[in-house]
Design an enzyme around this catalytic site. Structure first.
Site, PDB file in Angstrom:
ATOM      1  N   TYR A  41       0.817  -1.205   0.000  1.00 21.82           N
ATOM      2  CA  TYR A  41       0.000   0.000   0.000  1.00 21.82           C
ATOM      3  C   TYR A  41       0.854   1.261   0.000  1.00 21.82           C
ATOM      4  CZ  TYR A  41      -3.870  -3.048   1.562  1.00 21.82           C
ATOM      5  OH  TYR A  41      -4.821  -4.034   1.685  1.00 21.82           O
ATOM      6  N   LEU A 182     -17.974  -2.540   1.475  1.00 21.64           N
ATOM      7  CA  LEU A 182     -19.057  -1.725   0.927  1.00 21.64           C
ATOM      8  C   LEU A 182     -19.078  -1.804  -0.590  1.00 21.64           C
ATOM      9  CD1 LEU A 182     -18.650   1.443   3.201  1.00 21.64           C
ATOM     10  CD2 LEU A 182     -19.829  -0.721   3.670  1.00 21.64           C
ATOM     11  N   ILE A 221     -13.191  -4.630   7.414  1.00 25.31           N
ATOM     12  CA  ILE A 221     -12.222  -3.527   7.523  1.00 25.31           C
ATOM     13  C   ILE A 221     -12.540  -2.460   6.467  1.00 25.31           C
ATOM     14  CG2 ILE A 221     -10.329  -4.744   8.648  1.00 25.31           C
ATOM     15  CD1 ILE A 221      -9.160  -5.245   5.831  1.00 25.31           C
ATOM     16  N   LYS A 223     -12.597   0.896   4.463  1.00 22.31           N
ATOM     17  CA  LYS A 223     -11.741   2.073   4.341  1.00 22.31           C
ATOM     18  C   LYS A 223     -12.609   3.324   4.460  1.00 22.31           C
ATOM     19  CE  LYS A 223      -9.494   4.894   0.876  1.00 22.31           C
ATOM     20  NZ  LYS A 223      -9.360   5.098  -0.567  1.00 22.31           N
ATOM     21  N   ASN A 233     -19.308   4.124   9.976  1.00 24.45           N
ATOM     22  CA  ASN A 233     -18.955   2.702   9.932  1.00 24.45           C
ATOM     23  C   ASN A 233     -18.865   2.119  11.342  1.00 24.45           C
ATOM     24  OD1 ASN A 233     -18.794   2.864   7.137  1.00 24.45           O
ATOM     25  ND2 ASN A 233     -16.571   3.084   7.109  1.00 24.45           N
TER      26      ASN A 233
END
Length: 268
Positions: A41, A182, A221, A223, A233
């Protein structure tokens, strides 16, 4: 088995130094205790900075990162060198979970996973995980590892329900960690999810995360970079879906992947 917090903060594509550090700080100050990153990342330093800004005791934060086949390789020496470099970038003495990011490139179960076992013995990581593995590859990993397999991180959301992987995780008692929970925003346009959200007066994001949380051994998890999204969230933990809600979402018959390419394990 170590308890994995039910909602974590994902950081994929969160590469702006200040934005990344602040989103991690915000999440931890709201109450999150699970932070996910990866060497590939390019943001481990910023994630570490965000953790440091909170002053929260290191032992309270479950921190995970990953070793990638392309950027560093998955040979024994590759894994050990990359893991130690990750600790330096993160500014920590250990991570709670170290994943094999993909079973691709020079991934070899015996060679690669022996490095992970040794890293646990050395205290570099406390747990071993895999990512983007199919059940057959998970079983091979479990056979090779001396350490128990802790988690398999995969794309999962109402439009990619991963029933086989959920059943496998429950049968063998490891976590299934849902990334892109999502569907990169697609859940906001799904009628079944919209209806449940309207019924409870919450966001579609909360519905998707609550649906994931309803499944044993599954954590998510998502973002998020803005404080509002991070908080929304987190608030999904207050939502309890009833059987009618769960049945409606379980009945969605689409299968939409956002991470897809020919070499992916599910295409081989």
């Amino acid at each position: 088995m170590t308890q994995l917090p039910p909602v974590g903060i994902g950081t994929w594509e969160n590469t702006g130094p200040e934005e990344c550090a602040e989103s991690v700080r915000t999440a931890l100050e709201i109450g999150y205790r699970h932070v996910d990153t990866a060497e590939a990342y390019g943001n481990e330093e910023h994630v570490g900075e965000g953790i440091a800004r909170t002053g929260i005791d290191r032992e309270e934060v479950f921190l995970a990162t990953k070793v990638h086949h392309e950027s560093t390789g998955l040979g024994y020496d590759d894994v050990t060198e990359t893991a130690r470099a990750s600790l330096e970038r993160l500014g920590v003495d250990y991570v709670d979970l170290l994943y094999v990011h993909w079973p691709l490139g020079n991934y070899d179960p015996e060679d690669t996973l022996s490095a992970f076992d040794d890293l646990v013995a050395e205290g570099v990581t406390r747990h071993v995980g895999v990512s983007n593995f199919e059940p057959r590859q998970v079983e091979t990993a479990m056979d090779v590892l001396d350490e128990p397999l802790f988690a398999n991180q995969v794309e999962m959301h109402p439009l990619l329900q991963q029933d086989d992987l959920v059943s496998h995780a429950q049968e063998h008692d490891y976590y299934l960690v849902a990334y892109s929970p999502l569907a990169r925003g697609d859940v906001f346009d799904v009628p079944e999810v919209q209806d449940v959200a309207a019924k409870h007066g919450v966001s579609e994001a909360q519905v998707s995360l609550a649906w994931l949380r309803s499944k044993e051994n599954v954590v998510a998890i998502p973002k998020a970079t803005t404080e509002d999204h991070v908080a929304d969230n987190w608030a999904s933990q207050n939502l309890r879906l009833d059987e009618e809600d769960l049945t409606a979402i379980d009945g969605i018959e689409r299968e939409d992947r956002h991470v897809e390419y020919d070499e992916a394990p599910w295409n081989r």
